[in-house]
Design a protein around this motif. Structure first.
Motif, PDB file in Angstrom:
ATOM      1  N   MET A 542     -30.764 -31.777  78.617  1.00 34.38           N
ATOM      2  CA  MET A 542     -30.554 -32.248  79.982  1.00 34.38           C
ATOM      3  C   MET A 542     -31.506 -31.498  80.905  1.00 34.38           C
ATOM      4  SD  MET A 542     -26.411 -32.554  80.270  1.00 34.38           S
ATOM      5  CE  MET A 542     -26.582 -33.086  81.974  1.00 34.38           C
ATOM      6  N   GLN A 543     -32.131 -32.225  81.818  1.00 35.45           N
ATOM      7  CA  GLN A 543     -33.106 -31.575  82.697  1.00 35.45           C
ATOM      8  C   GLN A 543     -32.978 -32.085  84.125  1.00 35.45           C
ATOM      9  OE1 GLN A 543     -37.141 -32.910  80.977  1.00 35.45           O
ATOM     10  NE2 GLN A 543     -35.706 -33.048  79.289  1.00 35.45           N
ATOM     11  N   GLN A 544     -33.159 -31.140  85.031  1.00 34.52           N
ATOM     12  CA  GLN A 544     -33.026 -31.421  86.457  1.00 34.52           C
ATOM     13  C   GLN A 544     -34.268 -30.915  87.176  1.00 34.52           C
ATOM     14  OE1 GLN A 544     -29.634 -29.531  88.216  1.00 34.52           O
ATOM     15  NE2 GLN A 544     -30.015 -30.340  90.263  1.00 34.52           N
ATOM     16  N   LEU A 545     -34.881 -31.794  87.960  1.00 36.90           N
ATOM     17  CA  LEU A 545     -36.091 -31.423  88.700  1.00 36.90           C
ATOM     18  C   LEU A 545     -35.711 -30.667  89.961  1.00 36.90           C
ATOM     19  CD1 LEU A 545     -38.172 -34.739  88.397  1.00 36.90           C
ATOM     20  CD2 LEU A 545     -38.277 -32.696  86.970  1.00 36.90           C
ATOM     21  N   LEU A 546     -36.312 -29.486  90.137  1.00 29.91           N
ATOM     22  CA  LEU A 546     -36.063 -28.648  91.312  1.00 29.91           C
ATOM     23  C   LEU A 546     -37.413 -28.309  91.949  1.00 29.91           C
ATOM     24  CD1 LEU A 546     -33.464 -26.229  89.699  1.00 29.91           C
ATOM     25  CD2 LEU A 546     -32.956 -28.217  91.123  1.00 29.91           C
ATOM     26  N   ASN A 547     -37.941 -29.258  92.722  1.00 28.33           N
ATOM     27  CA  ASN A 547     -39.266 -29.092  93.333  1.00 28.33           C
ATOM     28  C   ASN A 547     -40.313 -28.779  92.263  1.00 28.33           C
ATOM     29  OD1 ASN A 547     -38.113 -29.603  95.813  1.00 28.33           O
ATOM     30  ND2 ASN A 547     -37.787 -27.446  96.284  1.00 28.33           N
ATOM     31  N   ASN A 548     -40.816 -27.554  92.245  1.00 26.09           N
ATOM     32  CA  ASN A 548     -41.856 -27.194  91.274  1.00 26.09           C
ATOM     33  C   ASN A 548     -41.277 -26.545  90.023  1.00 26.09           C
ATOM     34  OD1 ASN A 548     -41.021 -24.932  92.678  1.00 26.09           O
ATOM     35  ND2 ASN A 548     -43.009 -23.903  92.539  1.00 26.09           N
ATOM     36  N   LYS A 549     -39.967 -26.697  89.814  1.00 21.54           N
ATOM     37  CA  LYS A 549     -39.315 -26.142  88.635  1.00 21.54           C
ATOM     38  C   LYS A 549     -38.482 -27.210  87.943  1.00 21.54           C
ATOM     39  CE  LYS A 549     -39.010 -21.415  90.454  1.00 21.54           C
ATOM     40  NZ  LYS A 549     -38.115 -20.266  90.729  1.00 21.54           N
ATOM     41  N   VAL A 550     -38.162 -26.939  86.668  1.00 22.22           N
ATOM     42  CA  VAL A 550     -37.282 -27.816  85.898  1.00 22.22           C
ATOM     43  C   VAL A 550     -36.179 -26.959  85.290  1.00 22.22           C
ATOM     44  CG1 VAL A 550     -37.088 -29.394  83.947  1.00 22.22           C
ATOM     45  CG2 VAL A 550     -39.140 -29.436  85.373  1.00 22.22           C
ATOM     46  N   LYS A 551     -34.957 -27.384  85.514  1.00 22.18           N
ATOM     47  CA  LYS A 551     -33.806 -26.700  84.936  1.00 22.18           C
ATOM     48  C   LYS A 551     -33.396 -27.417  83.654  1.00 22.18           C
ATOM     49  CE  LYS A 551     -28.885 -25.849  85.765  1.00 22.18           C
ATOM     50  NZ  LYS A 551     -27.747 -26.067  86.693  1.00 22.18           N
ATOM     51  N   LEU A 552     -33.394 -26.692  82.531  1.00 21.48           N
ATOM     52  CA  LEU A 552     -32.994 -27.241  81.239  1.00 21.48           C
ATOM     53  C   LEU A 552     -31.602 -26.732  80.883  1.00 21.48           C
ATOM     54  CD1 LEU A 552     -36.266 -26.784  79.131  1.00 21.48           C
ATOM     55  CD2 LEU A 552     -35.571 -28.750  80.508  1.00 21.48           C
ATOM     56  N   SER A 553     -30.717 -27.636  80.474  1.00 25.96           N
ATOM     57  CA  SER A 553     -29.371 -27.281  80.021  1.00 25.96           C
ATOM     58  C   SER A 553     -29.219 -27.760  78.585  1.00 25.96           C
ATOM     59  CB  SER A 553     -28.302 -27.919  80.912  1.00 25.96           C
ATOM     60  OG  SER A 553     -28.444 -27.473  82.255  1.00 25.96           O
ATOM     61  N   PHE A 554     -28.733 -26.897  77.700  1.00 24.35           N
ATOM     62  CA  PHE A 554     -28.778 -27.194  76.269  1.00 24.35           C
ATOM     63  C   PHE A 554     -27.434 -27.614  75.684  1.00 24.35           C
ATOM     64  CE2 PHE A 554     -32.026 -24.028  77.320  1.00 24.35           C
ATOM     65  CZ  PHE A 554     -33.162 -24.718  76.932  1.00 24.35           C
ATOM     66  N   GLY A 555     -26.321 -27.278  76.335  1.00 24.88           N
ATOM     67  CA  GLY A 555     -25.020 -27.698  75.822  1.00 24.88           C
ATOM     68  C   GLY A 555     -24.787 -27.196  74.408  1.00 24.88           C
TER      69      GLY A 555
END
Length: 643
Positions: A542-555
Motif C-alpha cells: 500500500m502506498q500513499q503520495l505525500l508531496n515529494n515522498k511516498v509512504k509504504l505500508s506492508f501489512g
C-alpha cells in the motif's frame, strides 16, 4: 429396540395360521378289532400322550422360527450412543504456526500431522480443513493432497476460536465434529472458551522431544566509527543450552564473519560484529538444531546520508545546536522566525523550535503536516511562553497539554534507557551521573512517553510518535540561564538521535505483520507504483503520495522473511529486510492442560474409529437369523428323535 422396517412386523399376524391348523387339525382314527387289547392298553395311552407333546413342540418351534425370521427381515437394532450428532460435518483445525517446526519422535510436528491426515482419512470422507492461513471447504482427501503436502508454516499464532468462527459462518446450521491438531504452544484459555465441552471436540496434541531453542531477537548498530559500524546481535535462549552456538554474518550470500556463543546458563546473550561503513544487505544466522524460523535475522544498512535539520529561533541560542549537528552527518540550518522560508520545511528531516515565545498558526499547521508525513519535531518552550500558545501547538500532535508553570528548581534524575533515543547509547544502566537541573519549567499532562524525568516523576523530555514521525517535547527552556542541561553528557546523544531519519541511516529490519511503514524520498507520476521484490517473490505494498515522498505500508506482506528491495520500474530505490516476529520461539509455553476438558486422541485414525463406534447402531438382525436356523435345526431334531 428399534426397527429399520417396522412394517414387516405386520406379518406376525400370519402366526395365527399354524396355530389354527394345529388346533383344528382333526385326525380320524379307524377302529381295528383285536381279540384282546388288555395287553396294549398301557402302550396305547403312552403313544397318544407322546404324540400330543411332539405336536406342541413342533408348533412352538415353528412359531418361534417364523417369528425370528419376520423380525430379522424387519432389521432390529439398538440406537447408537451418539446418534444425535450423526449428521455432523467434520471440521479439522490444523496449527501451522512456526512452533510446529519442532521435531517429535517421528519428525517435524506439522509434517507428521499432515501425514496422519493423508494416511488415515477415508477417501469418501467429506470434511473442511482450516489452518492459520488457508481453508478448504467440503472437500475430500484426494482433492487437497498436494496442497497439504506443500503447506507452509505461518507466523500467525494459532487461534482455534477464530478458525471455528470461520467454519460456523460458512455453514451455521450444521452440527460439527471438531478436530484440533496443535502443539498447544501459546494456547490460551480464552482461545477455546467458544468450544462446547459437550459437543464432539477432539484434541490431538503432538509434543516436541527437544524444547530447547535459541532465537535471534534483534540487531542494531551499537557504535558508529569513522569507517566502521559495530553491529550487536541480541539472542535469547529458551530451555537449557549446553553446546556452543555457531553464529555467522552474511553480506548477501558471502560469509563475512563467524564466531561461537556460549550461554553458560544465561537466557540472553549478545554477539558483536564490525562491518565497513557502507551499504549492507545480508543476515545473521545461527544453528541450534531446533526451530529454524528464528535462526536467521535479515537486515539492511544503507550508505549514510546527511539528515536535514533546521533550528528556528534566536541565532545565538541555536549556537549549541551547530556544534552537535556538524557537517559530517547533517545539513544544519539556523533561521530566525521572521526570516523563515516555509517552503524549505518540507525538505527537512527534523525541525527544532528553540524557545520561540509566540508560535504563529501558519507554522503550527505546517508542523502538523510535516509530522504526519514522517518528520521529527523538537519543541523547546521559552520560559515566558504562554500556556495558551503552547497548547495550541500541542493540539496539533494529540491530546497532550501543558498544565502549569513550576518555578521550583528540579533535578533530572530518571532516564528511559529502553527508549529508542537511548537504546544504543548506554551499555548498562547507570545512576551515578551528575544530574542536570532546571530552574523553572512547565508540567506536561497526557499520554506522551517520558524519556527524561524529574525527581518528582514528571517528564522533562517526552515523546509522541505516529510510527512515521516523532515529536519530542521539552518542558523547560534549556538555555544556560535556566538549565545546565547543555553541559550534561546527555545533550549530544539526545539531540543527535532526535534529528536522525531512520530511512537515511540505521538498520532496516521490518517485522512482518506489525503494519510498519517506510517513507521514501521519491516522486511518482499518477500511474506509477513502487514494487517490493527479491529473487523469488514480489508484491505491491500500500502506498500513499505525500508531496515529494511516498509512504509504504506492508501489512502482512511479504509471506516469507528475507532481503528485498524497493523498485521504481527497474530502478532500485532502497534495500529493505523483513523478519517474522519471535512469538513462537518459546516451546516451553505449551499449555496442553487446556485440552483436558475435551476428548484427547493420539491420531486422526483414533478420531474416526471413535466417531464410528459411537455412532454405529447395534444391528440385531444377524442374531435373529441365527435364532431362525437354530429353531429350524430344533424342528428337524424333534421330527427325527421325538416318537
Amino acid at each position: 429396540m428399534q426397527f429399520k422396517h417396522p412394517e414387516i412386523l405386520y406379518f406376525l399376524f400370519l402366526l395365527v395360521i399354524p396355530i389354527l391348523v394345529h388346533l383344528f387339525q382333526l385326525r380320524r382314527f379307524q377302529k381295528e378289532y383285536f381279540t384282546n387289547v388288555r395287553f396294549l392298553k398301557e402302550l396305547s395311552m403312552q403313544t397318544r400322550k407322546s404324540s400330543v407333546i411332539k405336536k406342541w413342540l413342533l408348533l412352538a418351534t415353528r412359531l418361534l422360527l417364523l417369528t425370528f425370521l419376520i423380525i430379522a427381515f424387519a432389521q432390529p437394532y439398538f440406537k447408537a450412543k451418539d446418534d444425535n450428532h450423526k449428521g455432523n460435518e467434520m471440521v479439522i483445525l490444523l496449527d501451522n504456526s512456526f512452533s510446529m517446526q519442532a521435531k517429535g519422535n517421528k519428525g517435524e510436528l506439522l509434517k507428521r500431522a499432515v501425514q496422519d491426515i493423508l494416511e488415515n482419512t477415508p477417501e469418501n470422507q467429506q470434511f473442511s480443513l482450516i489452518t492459520n492461513t488457508n481453508a478448504w471447504w467440503d472437500t475430500d482427501i484426494k482433492s487437497i493432497q498436494k496442497d497439504l503436502q506443500n503447506l507452509k508454516y505461518s507466523d500467525a499464532s494459532f487461534r482455534p476460536d477464530f478458525l471455528l468462527t470461520k467454519a460456523e459462518a460458512k455453514n451455521p446450521h450444521s452440527g460439527k465434529d471438531v478436530v484440533v491438531i496443535t502443539d498447544a504452544v501459546n494456547l490460551d484459555n480464552k482461545y477455546i472458551s467458544k468450544f462446547n465441552s459437550e459437543a464432539p471436540v477432539y484434541f490431538i496434541v503432538p509434543e516436541a522431544e527437544n524444547k530447547a531453542n535459541v532465537a535471534i531477537d534483534s540487531i542494531y548498530i551499537s557504535q558508529v566509527m569513522d569507517n566502521f559500524y559495530e553491529i550487536k546481535v541480541d539472542m535469547e535462549a529458551f530451555g537449557d543450552i549446553e553446546n556452543d552456538i555457531p553464529i555467522s554474518l552474511y553480506n548477501g550470500k558471502s560469509l563475512s564473519a563467524k564466531t561461537l556463543v556460549k550461554f553458560d546458563g544465561n537466557k540472553k546473550k549478545s554477539s558483536t560484529f564490525t562491518i565497513p561503513k557502507k551499504d549492507f544487505h545480508g543476515y545473521v544466522s545461527i544453528n541450534d538444531n531446533s526451530l529454524t524460523y528464528d535462526n536467521n535475522y535479515y537486515f539492511s544498512i544503507s550508505k549514510p546520508q546527511k539528515s536535514n535539520v533546521i533550528a528556528i529561533g534566536d541565532t545565538a541560542k541555536n549556537n549549541f545546536l551547530s556544534r552537535i549537528y556538524t557537517d559530517d552527518d547533517f545539513n544544519f540550518t539556523s533561521s530566525e522566525l521572521r526570516s523563515l522560508d516555509y517552503n524549505s520545511l518540507g525538505k527537512q528531516d527534523a525541525i527544532i523550535l528553540n524557545e520561540i515565545k509566540d508560535i504563529p498558526q501558519a507554522l503550527i499547521t505546517t508542523l502538523k503536516d510535516f509530522y504526519a508525513k514522517g518528520g521529527n519535531v523538537v519543541i523547546i518552550p521559552a520560559s515566558d511562553s504562554s500556556l495558551q500558545n503552547l497548547n495550541a501547538l500541542m493540539a496539533a500532535f494529540g491530546g497532550n497539554q501543558f498544565k502549569s508553570t513550576n518555578a521550583n528548581e528540579r533535578q533530572i534524575t530518571k532516564i528511559a534507557f529502553s527508549h529508542p533515543l537511548y537504546a544504543t547509547v548506554f551499555e548498562k544502566k547507570t545512576d551515578n551521573f551528575q544530574y542536570p537541573k532546571v530552574n523553572t519549567g512547565f508540567t506536561l499532562g497526557g499520554s506522551a512517553l517520558p524519556v527524561l524525568s524529574y525527581d518528582d516523576q514528571t517528564p522533562f523530555l517526552a515523546s509522541i510518535s505516529n510510527k512515521l514521525g516523532n515529536v519530542y517535547v521539552f518542558t523547560a527552556a534549556i538555555n544556560k540561564t535556566n538549565s545546565n542541561f547543555q553541559n550534561s553528557p546527555l545533550i549530544v546523544p539526545t539531540f543527535y538521535n532526535m534529528a536522525q531519519n531512520s530511512g537515511k541511516t540505521g538498520i532496516s529490519a521490518i517485522t512482518i505483520g506489525e503494519n510498519q511503514s517506510l517513507l521514501l524520498d521519491v516522486l511518482l507520476s499518477k500511474d506509477e507504483v513502487l514494487t517490493v521484490k527479491n529473487e523469488t517473490s514480489d508484491f505491491i505494498p500500500m502506498q500513499q503520495l505525500l508531496n515529494n515522498k511516498v509512504k509504504l505500508s506492508f501489512g502482512d506482506y511479504p509471506e516469507e522473511a528475507g532481503n528485498f528491495a524497493v523498485y521504481k520500474n527497474d530502478q532500485n530505490l532502497k534495500n529493505i529486510s523483513f523478519n517474522h516476529a519471535r512469538t513462537e520461539s518459546n516451546l516451553a509455553l505449551q499449555n496442553k492442560a487446556l485440552a483436558d476438558d475435551f476428548t484427547e486422541a493420539d491420531s486422526v485414525a483414533t478420531v474416526y474409529n471413535d466417531i464410528k463406534s459411537e455412532r454405529t447402531a447395534d444391528e440385531l438382525w444377524k442374531w435373529f437369523i441365527i435364532g431362525t436356523l437354530l429353531f429350524l435345526l430344533t424342528e428337524l431334531l424333534i421330527q427325527k428323535f421325538v416318537k
